[in-house]
Scaffold this motif. Structure first.
Motif, short mmCIF file in Angstrom:
data_model
loop_
_atom_site.label_atom_id
_atom_site.label_comp_id
_atom_site.label_asym_id
_atom_site.label_seq_id
_atom_site.Cartn_x
_atom_site.Cartn_y
_atom_site.Cartn_z
N ARG A 161 0.66 -1.16 -0.02
CA ARG A 161 0.05 -0.27 0.00
C ARG A 161 0.72 0.98 -0.12
N VAL A 162 0.37 2.43 -0.71
CA VAL A 162 1.28 3.69 -1.08
C VAL A 162 0.20 4.47 -1.04
N ALA A 163 0.61 6.25 -0.10
CA ALA A 163 -0.06 7.03 -0.61
C ALA A 163 -0.73 7.33 -1.43
N SER A 189 -7.95 -4.17 7.09
CA SER A 189 -8.64 -5.33 6.18
C SER A 189 -7.85 -5.95 5.08
N ALA A 190 -6.94 -4.85 4.26
CA ALA A 190 -6.42 -5.36 3.07
C ALA A 190 -4.96 -5.96 3.15
N MET A 191 -4.59 -5.36 4.31
CA MET A 191 -3.50 -7.02 4.89
C MET A 191 -4.49 -8.36 4.96
N GLU A 192 -5.54 -8.02 6.23
CA GLU A 192 -5.53 -9.47 6.66
C GLU A 192 -6.45 -10.08 5.71
N THR A 193 -6.84 -9.68 4.46
CA THR A 193 -7.66 -10.28 3.11
C THR A 193 -6.66 -10.77 2.51
N HIS A 194 -4.87 -10.56 3.08
CA HIS A 194 -3.87 -10.80 1.76
C HIS A 194 -4.34 -10.23 -0.05
N MET A 195 -4.50 -9.34 0.23
CA MET A 195 -5.19 -8.03 -1.12
C MET A 195 -3.92 -7.35 -0.92
N ILE A 196 -3.15 -7.33 -0.04
CA ILE A 196 -1.88 -7.27 -0.42
C ILE A 196 -1.00 -7.23 0.80
N ASP A 197 0.40 -7.36 0.27
CA ASP A 197 1.18 -7.69 1.82
C ASP A 197 2.07 -6.98 3.24
N GLY A 198 1.77 -5.68 2.66
CA GLY A 198 1.96 -4.58 3.42
C GLY A 198 2.22 -2.81 3.25
N ALA A 199 2.51 -2.61 3.93
CA ALA A 199 2.43 -0.69 3.82
C ALA A 199 3.94 0.38 4.12
N GLU A 200 4.03 1.07 3.86
CA GLU A 200 5.24 1.67 4.47
C GLU A 200 4.15 3.16 4.71
N ASN A 201 4.60 3.68 5.90
CA ASN A 201 3.79 4.88 6.85
C ASN A 201 5.03 4.87 8.32
N ASN A 202 5.04 5.94 8.96
CA ASN A 202 5.61 5.78 10.23
C ASN A 202 5.21 5.01 11.48
N MET A 203 5.95 5.20 12.39
CA MET A 203 5.32 4.04 13.18
C MET A 203 4.73 4.62 13.92
N ARG A 204 4.29 5.76 14.33
CA ARG A 204 3.05 6.44 14.89
C ARG A 204 1.41 5.83 14.29
#
Length: 317
Positions: A161-163, A189-204
Motif C-alpha cells: 500500500r502507498v499513498a 483489512s487489505a492486509m488481513e484479507t491478503h489483498m496486499i502484503d504490507g505498506a509504508e508509513n511512520n511508526m506512530r
C-alpha cells in the motif's frame, strides 16, 4: 455539493460566534489532531469565544483527497493532510516527498522552519488554499506480513500500500514491489484479507491504525520524512477580518512546537508498544536503497523548480 449545507450550518453557533470546521483522518490523540485542537482552544481563549474550531477526527468527514477538495471549495475550513496527497496539484510539495531528501527529523525540521517551508506554504494560494503550518510525519518505513526487508530485492513481488502520490508509487515500483494506492483506513483489512502484503508509513501511524496486528515485520528503510501540511480554504480565510487572519496564522505557526513535542513523546510510546507486541524490527542496507531510489531523483532533478528546492534542502543537511 451535498456537504455544503452541513458546512454552512456550522459557520455560526447559537451565540453568534464563528465556528471553523477542521478535519483529520487520524485518531483523536494523534499529534496533528491534538495540535489543531490546541489551535482551537487558543483561538477561543484569545477571542473570548468569538472564534473557535469544531474538529472532526478519525476520518469522520472522509479521506484526505476528499478533504482537500472540500477545503478548496469552502465546504470545510481547515484540514491536515499528508504532503504526498498534495503533489499533483501543488508541485513544490514534491521536493519534500522525494526519497532520502531529508537525512533525519532534525534536518526536516530545519528546512520546514526556514525559507523552504515558507515558500511551500505560499504555493497553496495558487489553487484556493492557504498554507497554515507544516507538521511532522516521522520517518516512513516499510512493514509487511511476509519477512524482514533488508535489501530492495526483499521487496520484489510484494504488494504494498502507498499513498496516492506519483512519487511513492514510482519509488515502490523502482524497489521491485507492486504499489497499491489506497486510503489509510482500508489498509488493515487489505492486509488481513491478503489483498496486499504490507505498506509504508511512520511508526506512530503503524501503531494508531493497529496495522502491527496484521504486519509483523518492520524494516527501518527511512526512505522518506515527507511532512504533513495544515491547509485552509482561501474562501474561509478571506471571510475573516484582517486581525483574525493574522491571529489564526500566528496561532497555527505556534502549534508546530506543540505538535512536535507530542509527536516525539507518542512516537516513543508507539515503538515501545509494538515491540512489546512482538513486532520484529530490523536495520536495512541503506546504501542499496539509496542506489535503487536514484533514478527517481534523477527524474525530478529535471524539473527546475523542484531541483532548486532540493538543493536548498540538501544545503541544510
Amino acid at each position: 455539493m451535498g456537504n455544503r449545507a452541513f458546512a454552512s450550518s456550522d459557520k455560526i453557533d447559537g451565540a453568534g460566534h464563528r465556528v471553523l470546521t477542521a478535519s483529520d483522518v487520524h485518531v483523536t490523540d494523534y499529534p496533528t489532531v491534538e495540535a489543531v485542537r490546541w489551535i482551537g482552544q487558543t483561538l477561543e481563549r484569545e477571542t473570548g469565544g468569538r472564534l473557535k474550531i469544531r474538529l472532526y477526527h478519525s476520518g469522520q468527514l472522509g479521506r484526505e483527497a476528499e478533504a482537500i477538495d472540500m477545503a478548496r471549495y469552502g465546504v470545510i475550513d481547515i484540514t491536515r493532510v499528508f504532503s504526498g496527497a498534495l503533489n499533483n496539484a501543488f508541485p513544490l510539495t514534491q521536493a519534500l516527498c522525494l526519497p532520502y531528501v531529508f537525512d533525519s527529523i532534525d534536518h526536516m525540521r530545519r528546512v520546514i522552519d526556514g525559507d523552504v517551508g515558507d515558500e511551500v506554504l505560499r504555493s497553496f494560494e495558487t489553487r484556493d488554499l492557504v498554507g497554515l503550518a507544516i507538521y511532522d510525519s516521522g520517518a516512513r518505513c516499510f512493514y509487511n506480513t511476509k519477512h524482514p526487508i533488508v535489501e530492495p530485492e526483499d521487496l520484489h513481488g510484494l504488494k504494498m500500500r502507498v499513498a496516492a502520490s506519483d512519487i511513492f508509487i514510482k519509488l515502490v515500483r523502482l524497489l521491485g514491489a507492486n504499489p497499491t494506492p489506497m486510503s489509510l483506513g482500508e489498509t488493515f483489512s487489505a492486509m488481513e484479507t491478503h489483498m496486499i502484503d504490507g505498506a509504508e508509513n511512520n511508526m506512530r501511524s503503524f501503531h494508531s491504525s493497529r496495522h502491527f496486528e496484521a504486519a509483523r515485520y518492520w524494516s527501518e528503510t527511512r526512505h522518506s520524512y515527507a511532512p504533513d501540511v495544515l491547509i485552509m480554504s482561501r474562501e474561509s480565510f478571506l471571510s475573516l477580518t484582517p486581525s483574525d487572519r493574522e491571529l489564526l496564522v500566528r496561532v497555527a505557526r505556534d502549534s508546530v512546537p506543540v505538535m512536535r513535542a507530542k509527536w516525539d513523546e507518542s512516537e516513543g510510546v508507539a515503538r515501545k508498544a509494538v515491540l512489546e507486541y512482538g513486532i520484529k524490527t530490523n536495520d536495512v542496507d541503506l546504501p542499496a536503497f539509496h542506489k535503487a531510489a536514484q533514478p527517481l531523483l534523477d527524474e525530478y532533478h529535471q524539473k527546475p523548480d523542484i531541483e532548486a528546492l532540493y538543493r536548498r534542502i540538501r544545503d541544510l543537511a
